[in-house]
Write a protein that holds these residues in place. Sequence first.
Motif, PDB file in Angstrom:
ATOM      1  N   GLU A  83      47.839  25.674  41.345  1.00 51.71           N
ATOM      2  CA  GLU A  83      49.081  25.135  40.796  1.00 51.71           C
ATOM      3  C   GLU A  83      50.322  25.761  41.422  1.00 51.71           C
ATOM      4  N   ASP A  84      50.223  27.020  41.874  1.00 52.83           N
ATOM      5  CA  ASP A  84      51.405  27.676  42.442  1.00 52.83           C
ATOM      6  C   ASP A  84      51.636  27.321  43.906  1.00 52.83           C
ATOM      7  N   GLY A  85      50.776  26.467  44.481  1.00 53.51           N
ATOM      8  CA  GLY A  85      50.980  26.024  45.857  1.00 53.51           C
ATOM      9  C   GLY A  85      50.047  26.650  46.871  1.00 53.51           C
TER      10      GLY A  85
ATOM     11  N   TYR B  10      46.520  35.715  36.203  1.00 54.11           N
ATOM     12  CA  TYR B  10      45.115  35.322  36.306  1.00 54.11           C
ATOM     13  C   TYR B  10      44.972  34.272  37.394  1.00 54.11           C
ATOM     14  N   ARG B  11      43.914  34.419  38.205  1.00 60.05           N
ATOM     15  CA  ARG B  11      43.641  33.446  39.262  1.00 60.05           C
ATOM     16  C   ARG B  11      42.188  32.981  39.142  1.00 60.05           C
ATOM     17  N   GLU B  12      41.993  31.674  39.090  1.00 59.61           N
ATOM     18  CA  GLU B  12      40.640  31.134  39.055  1.00 59.61           C
ATOM     19  C   GLU B  12      39.935  31.370  40.386  1.00 59.61           C
ATOM     20  N   THR B  13      38.631  31.595  40.316  1.00 59.82           N
ATOM     21  CA  THR B  13      37.821  31.711  41.524  1.00 59.82           C
ATOM     22  C   THR B  13      37.437  30.324  42.009  1.00 59.82           C
ATOM     23  N   ALA B  14      37.595  30.097  43.309  1.00 61.55           N
ATOM     24  CA  ALA B  14      37.174  28.839  43.925  1.00 61.55           C
ATOM     25  C   ALA B  14      35.818  29.061  44.586  1.00 61.55           C
TER      26      ALA B  14
ATOM     27  N   VAL C 216      36.017  32.688  46.440  1.00 67.80           N
ATOM     28  CA  VAL C 216      37.368  33.078  46.852  1.00 67.80           C
ATOM     29  C   VAL C 216      38.229  33.253  45.603  1.00 67.80           C
ATOM     30  N   THR C 217      38.756  34.480  45.442  1.00 67.06           N
ATOM     31  CA  THR C 217      39.624  34.783  44.296  1.00 67.06           C
ATOM     32  C   THR C 217      40.913  35.414  44.816  1.00 67.06           C
ATOM     33  N   PRO C 218      41.872  34.611  45.255  1.00 63.77           N
ATOM     34  CA  PRO C 218      43.128  35.174  45.765  1.00 63.77           C
ATOM     35  C   PRO C 218      43.860  35.954  44.679  1.00 63.77           C
ATOM     36  N   PRO C 219      44.623  36.963  45.071  1.00 70.02           N
ATOM     37  CA  PRO C 219      45.332  37.788  44.080  1.00 70.02           C
ATOM     38  C   PRO C 219      46.404  37.002  43.339  1.00 70.02           C
ATOM     39  N   HIS C 220      46.678  37.454  42.127  1.00 80.57           N
ATOM     40  CA  HIS C 220      47.705  36.836  41.285  1.00 80.57           C
ATOM     41  C   HIS C 220      48.151  37.877  40.270  1.00 80.57           C
ATOM     42  N   PRO C 221      49.442  37.957  39.963  1.00 81.23           N
ATOM     43  CA  PRO C 221      49.902  38.970  38.998  1.00 81.23           C
ATOM     44  C   PRO C 221      49.344  38.758  37.596  1.00 81.23           C
TER      45      PRO C 221
ATOM     46  N   GLY D 130      51.903  25.611  31.757  1.00 83.17           N
ATOM     47  CA  GLY D 130      52.742  26.796  31.687  1.00 83.17           C
ATOM     48  C   GLY D 130      52.084  27.904  30.891  1.00 83.17           C
ATOM     49  N   LEU D 131      51.363  27.530  29.820  1.00 84.03           N
ATOM     50  CA  LEU D 131      50.660  28.534  29.031  1.00 84.03           C
ATOM     51  C   LEU D 131      49.511  29.145  29.819  1.00 84.03           C
ATOM     52  N   ASP D 132      48.800  28.317  30.603  1.00 84.34           N
ATOM     53  CA  ASP D 132      47.662  28.806  31.383  1.00 84.34           C
ATOM     54  C   ASP D 132      48.099  29.679  32.545  1.00 84.34           C
ATOM     55  N   GLY D 133      49.313  29.498  33.039  1.00 86.30           N
ATOM     56  CA  GLY D 133      49.742  30.181  34.244  1.00 86.30           C
ATOM     57  C   GLY D 133      49.519  29.289  35.445  1.00 86.30           C
ATOM     58  N   ASP D 134      50.058  29.703  36.601  1.00 87.56           N
ATOM     59  CA  ASP D 134      49.956  28.866  37.791  1.00 87.56           C
ATOM     60  C   ASP D 134      48.842  29.314  38.722  1.00 87.56           C
TER      61      ASP D 134
END
Length: 209
Positions: free
Chosen positions: A90-92, A198-202, A191-196, A61-65
Amino acid sequence: MITRRPLPSVAGMDTEEAAATATDTSPPASSRGFFGCVIALIAFFTLIALGAHAITEFEKGLDGDGQLEQPGLSGSVSQPLGPGTTARYEDGLRVTVSHPERHDDGTYSATVTFKNDTDEGLRLGDEEFSDTLDVEPGESGQDYAPGEDVNWLNPDEAAAVLLPPLPEGEERTVPVRLKPDRKGAPVTLEVTPPHPGYRETAYFQLTLG
Protein backbone atom coordinates in the motif's frame (compact mmCIF):
# COMPACT_ATOMS: atom_id res chain seq x y z
CA MET A 1 -82.34 41.55 -37.55
CA ILE A 2 -79.41 39.18 -37.59
CA THR A 3 -76.75 39.79 -34.98
CA ARG A 4 -73.24 38.58 -35.83
CA ARG A 5 -70.74 37.70 -33.15
CA PRO A 6 -67.40 39.44 -33.52
CA LEU A 7 -64.70 37.32 -35.12
CA PRO A 8 -61.82 36.38 -32.82
CA SER A 9 -58.76 38.47 -33.30
CA VAL A 10 -55.58 37.02 -34.74
CA ALA A 11 -53.74 37.82 -31.52
CA GLY A 12 -56.32 35.93 -29.50
CA MET A 13 -56.04 32.91 -31.76
CA ASP A 14 -52.25 32.89 -31.46
CA THR A 15 -52.48 33.04 -27.69
CA GLU A 16 -54.92 30.15 -27.54
CA GLU A 17 -52.83 28.04 -29.92
CA ALA A 18 -49.66 28.71 -27.90
CA ALA A 19 -51.43 27.74 -24.70
CA ALA A 20 -52.73 24.56 -26.29
CA THR A 21 -49.26 23.72 -27.62
CA ALA A 22 -47.67 24.29 -24.21
CA THR A 23 -50.32 22.10 -22.64
CA ASP A 24 -49.75 19.34 -25.19
CA THR A 25 -45.93 19.32 -24.81
CA SER A 26 -45.84 19.38 -21.01
CA PRO A 27 -44.93 15.93 -19.65
CA PRO A 28 -47.63 14.30 -17.60
CA ALA A 29 -47.25 14.35 -13.84
CA SER A 30 -46.59 10.59 -13.76
CA SER A 31 -43.54 10.99 -16.05
CA ARG A 32 -42.12 13.77 -13.90
CA GLY A 33 -42.53 11.58 -10.84
CA PHE A 34 -40.80 8.64 -12.54
CA PHE A 35 -37.76 10.69 -13.55
CA GLY A 36 -37.59 12.17 -10.07
CA CYS A 37 -37.48 8.68 -8.54
CA VAL A 38 -34.71 7.62 -10.95
CA ILE A 39 -32.58 10.63 -10.02
CA ALA A 40 -33.17 9.98 -6.33
CA LEU A 41 -32.12 6.33 -6.71
CA ILE A 42 -28.95 7.30 -8.59
CA ALA A 43 -28.04 9.78 -5.87
CA PHE A 44 -28.77 7.17 -3.18
CA PHE A 45 -26.55 4.47 -4.69
CA THR A 46 -23.80 7.02 -5.37
CA LEU A 47 -23.79 7.95 -1.69
CA ILE A 48 -23.61 4.25 -0.75
CA ALA A 49 -20.61 3.72 -3.06
CA LEU A 50 -18.81 6.77 -1.68
CA GLY A 51 -19.49 5.61 1.88
CA ALA A 52 -18.13 2.11 1.16
CA HIS A 53 -14.98 3.61 -0.38
CA ALA A 54 -14.48 5.85 2.64
CA ILE A 55 -14.85 2.89 5.02
CA THR A 56 -12.32 0.86 3.00
CA GLU A 57 -9.79 3.69 3.09
CA PHE A 58 -10.37 4.11 6.83
CA GLU A 59 -9.72 0.40 7.43
CA LYS A 60 -6.52 0.63 5.40
CA GLY A 61 -5.41 3.51 7.58
CA LEU A 62 -6.01 1.41 10.69
CA ASP A 63 -4.05 -1.53 9.24
CA GLY A 64 -1.12 0.65 8.20
CA ASP A 65 0.46 0.90 4.76
CA GLY A 66 2.59 -2.23 5.07
CA GLN A 67 -0.23 -4.40 3.77
CA LEU A 68 -0.16 -6.22 0.45
CA GLU A 69 -2.66 -4.77 -2.00
CA GLN A 70 -3.09 -6.33 -5.43
CA PRO A 71 -5.56 -8.18 -7.66
CA GLY A 72 -5.53 -11.95 -8.01
CA LEU A 73 -3.38 -14.00 -5.66
CA SER A 74 -2.69 -12.14 -2.43
CA GLY A 75 0.93 -13.22 -1.98
CA SER A 76 0.16 -14.69 1.43
CA VAL A 77 1.45 -18.04 2.66
CA SER A 78 -1.74 -19.74 1.42
CA GLN A 79 -1.79 -17.85 -1.91
CA PRO A 80 1.85 -17.48 -2.94
CA LEU A 81 2.84 -15.57 -6.04
CA GLY A 82 4.68 -17.21 -8.89
CA PRO A 83 7.87 -16.32 -10.76
CA GLY A 84 7.77 -13.15 -12.80
CA THR A 85 5.10 -11.56 -10.61
CA THR A 86 5.17 -8.50 -8.37
CA ALA A 87 4.04 -8.01 -4.77
CA ARG A 88 2.53 -4.56 -4.29
CA TYR A 89 2.35 -2.82 -0.93
CA GLU A 90 0.00 0.00 0.00
CA ASP A 91 2.88 2.42 0.64
CA GLY A 92 4.15 2.03 -2.94
CA LEU A 93 6.90 -0.58 -2.46
CA ARG A 94 7.09 -3.19 -5.24
CA VAL A 95 8.90 -6.54 -5.02
CA THR A 96 9.40 -8.69 -8.13
CA VAL A 97 10.89 -12.19 -8.30
CA SER A 98 12.20 -13.41 -11.65
CA HIS A 99 11.87 -16.81 -13.27
CA PRO A 100 14.66 -19.15 -12.13
CA GLU A 101 17.39 -19.85 -14.68
CA ARG A 102 19.15 -23.21 -14.78
CA HIS A 103 22.92 -23.48 -15.20
CA ASP A 104 25.10 -26.33 -16.43
CA ASP A 105 26.36 -27.14 -12.93
CA GLY A 106 22.84 -27.90 -11.71
CA THR A 107 22.39 -24.61 -9.88
CA TYR A 108 19.65 -22.04 -10.48
CA SER A 109 19.71 -18.27 -10.29
CA ALA A 110 16.88 -15.82 -9.74
CA THR A 111 16.60 -12.18 -8.78
CA VAL A 112 14.53 -10.25 -6.26
CA THR A 113 13.99 -6.62 -7.27
CA PHE A 114 12.87 -3.97 -4.80
CA LYS A 115 11.38 -0.81 -6.34
CA ASN A 116 10.97 2.01 -3.84
CA ASP A 117 7.94 4.08 -4.84
CA THR A 118 7.31 5.11 -1.23
CA ASP A 119 7.87 8.67 -0.02
CA GLU A 120 11.05 7.87 1.92
CA GLY A 121 14.25 5.85 1.78
CA LEU A 122 14.28 2.21 2.87
CA ARG A 123 16.95 0.43 4.91
CA LEU A 124 16.56 -3.10 3.63
CA GLY A 125 19.73 -4.53 5.11
CA ASP A 126 19.73 -3.34 8.72
CA GLU A 127 20.62 -6.04 11.21
CA GLU A 128 17.22 -5.74 12.87
CA PHE A 129 15.66 -6.52 9.49
CA SER A 130 17.78 -9.59 8.82
CA ASP A 131 14.71 -11.50 7.61
CA THR A 132 14.12 -9.17 4.64
CA LEU A 133 14.83 -12.12 2.35
CA ASP A 134 14.67 -15.81 3.20
CA VAL A 135 14.62 -19.07 1.25
CA GLU A 136 12.67 -22.13 2.37
CA PRO A 137 12.63 -25.52 0.59
CA GLY A 138 9.26 -26.94 -0.40
CA GLU A 139 5.94 -25.35 -1.16
CA SER A 140 4.68 -22.28 0.66
CA GLY A 141 3.44 -23.15 4.13
CA GLN A 142 4.99 -26.63 4.09
CA ASP A 143 6.70 -27.28 7.43
CA TYR A 144 8.93 -30.09 6.22
CA ALA A 145 9.77 -31.13 2.68
CA PRO A 146 11.51 -34.54 2.74
CA GLY A 147 13.72 -35.11 -0.27
CA GLU A 148 13.23 -31.54 -1.45
CA ASP A 149 16.17 -29.79 0.18
CA VAL A 150 17.37 -26.65 -1.55
CA ASN A 151 20.65 -24.98 -0.63
CA TRP A 152 20.85 -21.20 -0.73
CA LEU A 153 24.38 -20.65 -2.02
CA ASN A 154 24.84 -16.89 -1.61
CA PRO A 155 23.06 -15.52 1.48
CA ASP A 156 26.06 -13.33 2.38
CA GLU A 157 26.17 -11.81 -1.10
CA ALA A 158 22.44 -11.08 -0.95
CA ALA A 159 22.83 -9.45 2.48
CA ALA A 160 25.65 -7.25 1.17
CA VAL A 161 23.49 -6.05 -1.75
CA LEU A 162 20.63 -5.27 0.63
CA LEU A 163 22.82 -3.35 3.08
CA PRO A 164 23.00 0.17 1.55
CA PRO A 165 19.86 2.31 2.00
CA LEU A 166 17.50 2.29 -0.98
CA PRO A 167 16.60 5.90 -1.86
CA GLU A 168 13.11 6.97 -2.79
CA GLY A 169 12.29 6.35 -6.45
CA GLU A 170 15.12 3.86 -7.03
CA GLU A 171 15.26 0.08 -7.32
CA ARG A 172 17.70 -2.65 -6.35
CA THR A 173 18.11 -6.19 -7.67
CA VAL A 174 19.34 -8.92 -5.33
CA PRO A 175 20.81 -12.12 -6.86
CA VAL A 176 19.73 -15.47 -5.43
CA ARG A 177 21.62 -18.68 -6.27
CA LEU A 178 20.07 -22.04 -5.39
CA LYS A 179 21.05 -25.71 -5.67
CA PRO A 180 18.26 -28.28 -5.27
CA ASP A 181 18.76 -31.95 -4.42
CA ARG A 182 16.72 -32.88 -7.46
CA LYS A 183 15.30 -31.31 -10.57
CA GLY A 184 11.77 -30.01 -10.18
CA ALA A 185 12.07 -29.27 -6.47
CA PRO A 186 9.79 -26.47 -5.19
CA VAL A 187 11.22 -23.60 -3.20
CA THR A 188 9.63 -20.58 -1.52
CA LEU A 189 11.17 -17.12 -1.34
CA GLU A 190 9.87 -15.15 1.64
CA VAL A 191 10.27 -11.38 1.41
CA THR A 192 9.58 -9.14 4.41
CA PRO A 193 10.78 -5.59 3.64
CA PRO A 194 11.36 -3.36 6.68
CA HIS A 195 8.63 -1.07 7.97
CA PRO A 196 8.44 1.13 11.09
CA GLY A 197 5.14 -0.53 11.99
CA TYR A 198 4.11 -3.81 10.41
CA ARG A 199 4.94 -5.26 7.00
CA GLU A 200 3.26 -8.32 5.51
CA THR A 201 5.51 -11.07 4.19
CA ALA A 202 5.21 -11.74 0.46
CA TYR A 203 5.59 -15.40 -0.54
CA PHE A 204 6.87 -16.47 -3.97
CA GLN A 205 6.80 -20.15 -4.90
CA LEU A 206 9.20 -21.35 -7.61
CA THR A 207 9.93 -24.71 -9.21
CA LEU A 208 13.59 -25.43 -9.94
CA GLY A 209 13.60 -27.37 -13.17
